[in-house]
Design a protein around this motif. Structure first.
Motif, PDB file in Angstrom:
ATOM      1  N   GLU A   1       2.762   2.103 -11.422  1.00  0.00           N
ATOM      2  CA  GLU A   1       2.250   1.413 -10.007  1.00  0.00           C
ATOM      3  C   GLU A   1       2.944   2.235  -9.015  1.00  0.00           C
ATOM      4  O   GLU A   1       2.494   2.329  -7.938  1.00  0.00           O
ATOM      5  N   LYS A   2       4.383   2.339  -8.848  1.00  0.00           N
ATOM      6  CA  LYS A   2       4.990   2.943  -8.012  1.00  0.00           C
ATOM      7  C   LYS A   2       4.688   4.212  -7.706  1.00  0.00           C
ATOM      8  O   LYS A   2       4.621   4.849  -6.464  1.00  0.00           O
ATOM      9  N   ALA A   3       4.265   5.116  -8.825  1.00  0.00           N
ATOM     10  CA  ALA A   3       3.853   6.431  -8.510  1.00  0.00           C
ATOM     11  C   ALA A   3       2.490   6.661  -8.092  1.00  0.00           C
ATOM     12  O   ALA A   3       2.223   7.599  -7.329  1.00  0.00           O
ATOM     13  N   THR A   4       1.705   5.712  -8.113  1.00  0.00           N
ATOM     14  CA  THR A   4       0.204   6.020  -7.755  1.00  0.00           C
ATOM     15  C   THR A   4       0.140   5.102  -6.523  1.00  0.00           C
ATOM     16  O   THR A   4      -0.855   5.287  -5.738  1.00  0.00           O
ATOM     17  N   ASP A   5       0.744   4.008  -6.127  1.00  0.00           N
ATOM     18  CA  ASP A   5       0.440   3.122  -4.978  1.00  0.00           C
ATOM     19  C   ASP A   5       1.219   3.411  -3.834  1.00  0.00           C
ATOM     20  O   ASP A   5       2.564   3.535  -4.102  1.00  0.00           O
ATOM     21  N   ASN A   6       0.840   3.221  -2.696  1.00  0.00           N
ATOM     22  CA  ASN A   6       1.520   3.309  -1.405  1.00  0.00           C
ATOM     23  C   ASN A   6       1.710   1.647  -1.253  1.00  0.00           C
ATOM     24  O   ASN A   6       0.924   0.875  -1.348  1.00  0.00           O
ATOM     25  N   ARG A   7       3.512   1.201  -0.955  1.00  0.00           N
ATOM     26  CA  ARG A   7       3.760   0.083  -0.664  1.00  0.00           C
ATOM     27  C   ARG A   7       3.089  -0.404   0.479  1.00  0.00           C
ATOM     28  O   ARG A   7       3.117   0.311   1.707  1.00  0.00           O
ATOM     29  N   PRO A   8       2.549  -1.825   0.822  1.00  0.00           N
ATOM     30  CA  PRO A   8       2.363  -2.303   1.906  1.00  0.00           C
ATOM     31  C   PRO A   8       3.401  -2.301   2.919  1.00  0.00           C
ATOM     32  O   PRO A   8       4.361  -2.479   2.472  1.00  0.00           O
ATOM     33  N   ILE A   9       3.375  -2.293   4.106  1.00  0.00           N
ATOM     34  CA  ILE A   9       4.185  -2.341   4.967  1.00  0.00           C
ATOM     35  C   ILE A   9       3.833  -3.223   6.256  1.00  0.00           C
ATOM     36  O   ILE A   9       3.016  -3.424   6.590  1.00  0.00           O
ATOM     37  N   LEU A  10       5.060  -4.226   6.602  1.00  0.00           N
ATOM     38  CA  LEU A  10       4.994  -5.081   7.415  1.00  0.00           C
ATOM     39  C   LEU A  10       5.132  -4.288   8.948  1.00  0.00           C
ATOM     40  O   LEU A  10       6.032  -3.820   9.376  1.00  0.00           O
ATOM     41  N   LEU A  11       3.876  -4.674   9.755  1.00  0.00           N
ATOM     42  CA  LEU A  11       3.751  -4.207  11.149  1.00  0.00           C
ATOM     43  C   LEU A  11       4.068  -5.248  12.210  1.00  0.00           C
ATOM     44  O   LEU A  11       4.829  -4.652  13.427  1.00  0.00           O
TER      45      LEU A  11
ATOM     46  N   MET B   1       1.257  -9.136  10.161  1.00  0.00           N
ATOM     47  CA  MET B   1       0.432  -7.998  10.072  1.00  0.00           C
ATOM     48  C   MET B   1       0.761  -6.938   9.290  1.00  0.00           C
ATOM     49  O   MET B   1       2.112  -6.441   9.369  1.00  0.00           O
ATOM     50  N   VAL B   2      -0.003  -6.802   8.107  1.00  0.00           N
ATOM     51  CA  VAL B   2       0.270  -5.932   7.006  1.00  0.00           C
ATOM     52  C   VAL B   2      -0.507  -4.566   6.777  1.00  0.00           C
ATOM     53  O   VAL B   2      -1.802  -4.949   6.724  1.00  0.00           O
ATOM     54  N   MET B   3       0.221  -3.535   6.956  1.00  0.00           N
ATOM     55  CA  MET B   3      -0.811  -2.237   6.505  1.00  0.00           C
ATOM     56  C   MET B   3      -0.644  -2.327   4.984  1.00  0.00           C
ATOM     57  O   MET B   3       0.127  -2.100   4.388  1.00  0.00           O
ATOM     58  N   GLU B   4      -1.959  -2.275   4.481  1.00  0.00           N
ATOM     59  CA  GLU B   4      -1.962  -2.355   2.896  1.00  0.00           C
ATOM     60  C   GLU B   4      -1.847  -0.920   2.226  1.00  0.00           C
ATOM     61  O   GLU B   4      -1.955   0.125   3.071  1.00  0.00           O
ATOM     62  N   GLY B   5      -1.626  -0.762   1.294  1.00  0.00           N
ATOM     63  CA  GLY B   5      -1.395   0.630   0.416  1.00  0.00           C
ATOM     64  C   GLY B   5      -2.767   1.591   0.717  1.00  0.00           C
ATOM     65  O   GLY B   5      -2.401   2.723   0.709  1.00  0.00           O
ATOM     66  N   ALA B   6      -3.717   0.883   0.708  1.00  0.00           N
ATOM     67  CA  ALA B   6      -4.866   1.809   1.016  1.00  0.00           C
ATOM     68  C   ALA B   6      -5.080   2.237   2.732  1.00  0.00           C
ATOM     69  O   ALA B   6      -6.212   2.788   2.712  1.00  0.00           O
TER      70      ALA B   6
ATOM     71  N   LEU C   1      -2.383 -12.128   9.084  1.00  0.00           N
ATOM     72  CA  LEU C   1      -2.323 -13.442   8.821  1.00  0.00           C
ATOM     73  C   LEU C   1      -1.756 -14.293  10.088  1.00  0.00           C
ATOM     74  O   LEU C   1      -0.668 -13.857  10.790  1.00  0.00           O
ATOM     75  N   TYR C   2      -2.302 -15.243  10.441  1.00  0.00           N
ATOM     76  CA  TYR C   2      -2.049 -15.894  11.880  1.00  0.00           C
ATOM     77  C   TYR C   2      -2.562 -17.448  11.908  1.00  0.00           C
ATOM     78  O   TYR C   2      -3.495 -17.986  10.795  1.00  0.00           O
ATOM     79  N   GLY C   3      -2.032 -18.179  12.792  1.00  0.00           N
ATOM     80  CA  GLY C   3      -2.511 -19.580  13.041  1.00  0.00           C
ATOM     81  C   GLY C   3      -1.537 -20.584  12.267  1.00  0.00           C
ATOM     82  O   GLY C   3      -0.842 -20.215  11.234  1.00  0.00           O
ATOM     83  N   GLU C   4      -1.780 -21.747  12.590  1.00  0.00           N
ATOM     84  CA  GLU C   4      -0.761 -22.600  12.009  1.00  0.00           C
ATOM     85  C   GLU C   4      -1.291 -22.906  10.582  1.00  0.00           C
ATOM     86  O   GLU C   4      -0.383 -23.222   9.627  1.00  0.00           O
ATOM     87  N   HIS C   5      -2.523 -22.694  10.231  1.00  0.00           N
ATOM     88  CA  HIS C   5      -2.985 -22.742   8.933  1.00  0.00           C
ATOM     89  C   HIS C   5      -2.426 -21.667   7.826  1.00  0.00           C
ATOM     90  O   HIS C   5      -2.622 -21.773   6.978  1.00  0.00           O
TER      91      HIS C   5
ATOM     92  N   TRP D   1       4.445 -16.259  -1.278  1.00  0.00           N
ATOM     93  CA  TRP D   1       4.064 -15.360  -2.435  1.00  0.00           C
ATOM     94  C   TRP D   1       3.257 -14.108  -2.295  1.00  0.00           C
ATOM     95  O   TRP D   1       3.223 -13.033  -2.446  1.00  0.00           O
ATOM     96  N   ILE D   2       2.432 -14.399  -1.006  1.00  0.00           N
ATOM     97  CA  ILE D   2       1.182 -13.419  -0.712  1.00  0.00           C
ATOM     98  C   ILE D   2       1.990 -12.053   0.149  1.00  0.00           C
ATOM     99  O   ILE D   2       1.391 -10.995   0.224  1.00  0.00           O
ATOM    100  N   LEU D   3       3.183 -12.170   0.450  1.00  0.00           N
ATOM    101  CA  LEU D   3       3.925 -11.245   1.165  1.00  0.00           C
ATOM    102  C   LEU D   3       4.997 -10.451   0.038  1.00  0.00           C
ATOM    103  O   LEU D   3       5.796  -9.589   0.555  1.00  0.00           O
ATOM    104  N   ARG D   4       4.979 -10.978  -0.970  1.00  0.00           N
ATOM    105  CA  ARG D   4       5.906 -10.306  -2.002  1.00  0.00           C
ATOM    106  C   ARG D   4       5.634  -8.601  -2.253  1.00  0.00           C
ATOM    107  O   ARG D   4       4.480  -8.406  -2.311  1.00  0.00           O
TER     108      ARG D   4
END
Length: 179
Positions: A96-106, A146-151, A157-161, A169-172
């Motif tokens: 997974e690490k060899a084929t995927d770019n890791r998401p990055i927090l912007l 705000m996350v740039m995904e591997g692709a 992700l925004y707002g009180e909700h 979990w969503i940002l692991r």
């Protein structure tokens, strides 16, 4: 001659139609066999496969070299490789690490811009504003992440909700996310 650009021998046109039809059927059959991931661009590897498939199909359709059977074999090989690599990715993190770019927090909670990550991702503040507008966010303080995904796509992700809590979990796995 100029005429050669617009007119082709009828046998060449028949060849294009035949190859296109055969490759269409092969791609549809292989896509059904391998599942919907075959058209997803979830990882760098998926994007490479998609581009390679298009290039292979175009090469076979518009010329007699490579022959149709070689094109079918190449397309099938790419599908098998994609299926094999996706299974390895799900079983072994090293693949997974060899084929995927890791998401990055912007951008972090409260609209905190991560300037070092913008440089790494080659993203500008104008790009962030454009994605916020696309997500219908008018106040950066509403942004939780705000996350740039591997692709390469950017999610907001925004707002009180979207209160992310203490251990979201969503940002692991997102580079530089800390609460």
């Amino acid at each position: 001659m100029l005429n050669d650009w617009f007119v082709s021998h009828p046998s060449n046109l028949i060849w294009v139609v035949l190859c296109t039809a055969v490759l269409y059927l092969v791609v549809v059959a292989l896509a059904r066999w391998s599942g919907v991931r075959s058209f997803a661009e979830l990882s760098t590897f998926d994007i490479v496969v998609t581009i390679a498939l298009g290039s292979m199909i175009a090469s076979v359709v518009v010329s007699k070299e490579p022959p149709l059977l070689q094109g079918v074999a190449a397309v099938a090989t790419l599908y098998v490789l994609q299926l094999f690599v996706s299974r390895l990715r799900s079983r072994f993190s090293v693949f997974e690490k060899a084929t995927d770019n890791r998401p990055i927090l912007l951008m972090g909670p409260g609209g905190e811009i991560k300037h070092a990550n913008l440089r790494v991702a080659r993203v500008t503040e104008d790009d962030l504003r454009a994605h916020m507008r696309r997500a219908n966010v008018s106040d950066p303080r509403q942004v939780q992440a705000m996350v740039m995904e591997g692709a390469g796509n950017i999610n907001v992700l925004y707002g009180e909700h979207h209160d992310l809590g203490d251990d979201p979990w969503i940002l692991r796995g997102v580079r530089d996310y800390t609460r």
